[in-house]
Design an enzyme around this catalytic site. Structure first.
Site, PDB file in Angstrom:
ATOM      1  N   SER A  14      20.661  28.366  60.443  1.00 15.81           N
ATOM      2  CA  SER A  14      19.433  29.019  59.969  1.00 15.81           C
ATOM      3  C   SER A  14      18.834  28.350  58.731  1.00 15.81           C
ATOM      4  CB  SER A  14      19.699  30.500  59.695  1.00 15.81           C
ATOM      5  OG  SER A  14      19.884  31.149  60.913  1.00 15.81           O
ATOM      6  N   LYS A  49      24.081  44.156  61.485  1.00 14.00           N
ATOM      7  CA  LYS A  49      22.747  44.489  62.018  1.00 14.00           C
ATOM      8  C   LYS A  49      22.516  45.996  62.152  1.00 14.00           C
ATOM      9  CE  LYS A  49      21.817  40.175  64.441  1.00 14.00           C
ATOM     10  NZ  LYS A  49      21.456  39.479  65.656  1.00 14.00           N
ATOM     11  N   ASP A  96       9.041  49.957  64.522  1.00 13.25           N
ATOM     12  CA  ASP A  96       9.296  50.655  65.787  1.00 13.25           C
ATOM     13  C   ASP A  96      10.258  49.917  66.715  1.00 13.25           C
ATOM     14  OD1 ASP A  96       7.762  52.709  65.020  1.00 13.25           O
ATOM     15  OD2 ASP A  96       5.973  52.107  66.149  1.00 13.25           O
ATOM     16  N   ASP A 102      14.841  39.421  66.678  1.00 12.75           N
ATOM     17  CA  ASP A 102      15.551  38.893  67.862  1.00 12.75           C
ATOM     18  C   ASP A 102      14.770  39.254  69.124  1.00 12.75           C
ATOM     19  OD1 ASP A 102      17.693  37.781  66.530  1.00 12.75           O
ATOM     20  OD2 ASP A 102      18.951  39.566  66.700  1.00 12.75           O
ATOM     21  N   TYR A 107      23.783  29.225  71.306  1.00 12.49           N
ATOM     22  CA  TYR A 107      23.047  27.963  71.168  1.00 12.49           C
ATOM     23  C   TYR A 107      23.957  26.811  70.755  1.00 12.49           C
ATOM     24  CZ  TYR A 107      23.158  29.291  66.258  1.00 12.49           C
ATOM     25  OH  TYR A 107      23.592  29.674  65.018  1.00 12.49           O
ATOM     26  N   GLY A 130      20.370  29.666  73.905  1.00 10.72           N
ATOM     27  CA  GLY A 130      19.854  30.596  72.890  1.00 10.72           C
ATOM     28  C   GLY A 130      19.017  29.951  71.794  1.00 10.72           C
TER      29      GLY A 130
END
Ligand code: NAP
Length: 516
Positions: free
Chosen positions: A16, A64, A76, A100, A240, A261
């Protein structure tokens, strides 16, 4: 300088920081991205820290769901799923998002989900996001393979009556989040939990690996055997790294469409940055970002994971991540000359790969293609003209045998002319309607989408020789609506044709000039 980062428990494998660093450079966003690794008992402390210092973060395993009670607001999509992977920290308010979901949308949007059957392996955070996406897009049925299906089965009944209390998310009441199970409750998708030993007779459109099986370092792992994979048309592995898991290798050998991914990872990052900066990243830049990492995909997996000798390099990368991106192949810090590297890569690619032009009939593809080929010294191929000369028949005559027949002929022609190098190929407007063509084009580096308003096409172009439009030119609006997402998602360059052809050529050359 803005500070952003990633919360997680074990982050040494993360790429990342590289993705964020690249995007920040591209969009001139003055920010850093740090890996923030900690044990669960430090979650609150770290949340307090990002609140007081206005640090934005992404969230990964295992936080998460756990961060939700600490947030003030939740959007939402994240509410529906019950998982947050992005937090915006502003004016003492922490708002949670799930990007995601957007990454999955970008990965799967070219496929029609509606009415189809899916098998999702695993039932963790990522699986819940993908299941929500499938439900939102009216999948007919989603099987969820779990090692402990009985845990969910007893309470998770048919879609008409989901009562899924055992799996209730621990949402704090103040959010009154209508959680994952509630949103599924109103859906028309049939959900069924199933154990791995009952998968033999399940068949459908796609099999999706949402377990960590096959991920580095256990790259020999595969969640299901060949027989089960062969019952599907498409295999999507959220992993990935490695770039191609054993699961995807098997699927490829069985002629399934395979997706890893990486796209999901890149697009969830893009969305997070859009949220943090409150600015949209334009489609050209998005394509450029994806292309950059897509061309690096082999080195990403080699560098990050596959090769144990790179362990030392990996640690260096993490230490450097907040301040400097590492050139993946050369272990050199990449300075702000990222664009130059990009230029070089694309220059090489452009020399070897054809340039495809896509867009509606009458958008200006042929005229643009001819003009570009003259300027660039490339051969020009008009796919329709190629088909006519090969078959000795007019396109309209082939169409008389049925559109399906024409599409097959067109596909064959596309594959044939794609073998040519230094060529510009103006495709037929309907080339994107065939899934095989979309898959074929999806990893091509040079695709120009010429976008022209239907109204201008109608007023300027004689559509009498276009089989699908000759009887009813107004059908172009319907055709545009069906195809626009395909054009947008496939293209690597976007040009609007809304003035003169000279300007169209000029604008396209400007875009390409960068790449040369
Ligand atoms: P997770 O919460 O740990 O869940 C994984 C699920 O897989 C578990 O709930 C479990 O389901 C199943 N599982 C775990 N170990 C297994 C094993 N040894 N054999 C069979 N099943 C097993 O992880 P996650 O966050 O959902 O992530 C899952 C995968 O998706 C990871 O590989 C992750 O890297 C990837 N991912 C990718 C992206 C991306 O952007 N590309 C984003 C998120 C996640 P049961 O207990 O019900 O069997």
């Amino acid at each position: 300088m803005k500070k952003n980062g990633l919360f997680g428990k074990s982050l040494s494998h993360s790429i990342s920081p590289d993705i964020h660093r690249y995007i920040y450079n591209l969009i001139n966003y003055d920010a850093t991205y740090e890996l923030i690794e900690f044990e669960e008992n430090k979650l609150k402390e770290n949340i307090d820290n990002i609140r007081s210092k206005e640090i934005n973060v992404n969230i990964t395993i295992p936080y998460k769901e756990k961060v939700i009670p600490f947030l003030d607001e939740i959007d939402d999509v994240a509410k529906k799923i019950g998982a947050v992977n992005t937090i915006l920290s502003k004016n003492n308010v922490l708002k949670g998002y799930n990007t995601d979901y957007y990454g999955i949308h970008e990965t799967l949007k070219q496929y029609d989900i509606s009415g189809k059957i899916f098998l999702v392996l695993g039932f963790g955070g990522a699986a819940k996001t993908i299941i929500q996406y499938l439900v939102d897009n009216n999948a007919k049925k989603v099987y969820i393979a779990s090692r402990t299906p009985e845990k969910y089965k007893s309470s998770f009944k048919k879609y008409t009556n989901i009562n899924y209390n055992e799996y209730k998310h621990k949402f704090v009441k103040k959010h009154e989040a209508y959680s994952y199970e509630k949103s599924l409750n109103s859906a028309k998708t049939f959900i069924e939990f199933i154990s791995y030993n009952k998968l033999d007779n399940i068949c459908g459109f796609a099999i999706i690996n949402a377990t960590p099986v096959g991920m580095f370092p256990n790259i020999d792992g595969c969640p299901v055997c060949e027989n089960i994979i062969s019952n599907f048309k498409l295999a999507f592995d959220l992993i990935y790294a490695p770039n191609e898991t054993k699961f995807l290798k098997l699927a490829k050998s069985l002629n399934l469409i395979t997706i890893n991914g990486l796209k999901m990872l890149i697009f969830q990052a893009i969305k997070a940055i859009e949220i943090w900066t409150n600015k949209e990243i334009d489609d050209n830049q998005k394509n450029k970002i994806f292309l950059f990492f897509e061309t690096k995909k082999n080195s990403i997996s080699t560098y990050t994971l596959d090769n144990p000798v790179n362990e030392e390099l990996k640690i260096k990368k993490i230490q450097n991540s907040a301040s400097n991106m590492i050139d993946i192949q050369n272990d050199k810090p990449v300075d702000n000359k990222l664009v130059d590297i990009d230029k070089l890569e694309n220059k090489l690619k452009l020399r070897n790969e054809p340039i495809y032009i896509i867009g509606l009939p009458g958008a200006g593809k042929t005229t643009l293609g001819k003009a570009l080929s003259e300027k660039l010294g490339y051969e020009f191929v008009d796919l329709d003209a190629y088909i006519e000369s090969k078959s000795n028949m007019k396109i309209s005559e082939i169409f008389l045998q049925g559109e399906d027949i024409f599409r097959e002929v067109e596909k064959k022609a596309l594959f044939e002319v794609s073998k040519k190098r230094n060529t510009i190929i103006a495709t037929g407007g309907g080339i994107v309607t065939l899934p095989e063509n979309r898959i074929f084009l999806s990893d091509k580096p040079n695709i120009i989408y010429v976008d022209r308003d239907c109204i201008n096409i109608l007023s300027d172009v004689n559509l009498q020789n276009r089989p699908l439009l000759k009887d009813n030119p107004n059908k172009i609006f319907e055709i545009f609506n069906k195809r626009k997402d395909y054009y947008n998602s496939l293209c690597t360059y976007y040009v609007k044709n809304d003035s003169s052809l000279e300007e169209l050529v000029e604008n396209t050359l400007k875009i390409l000039k960068d790449k040369y």
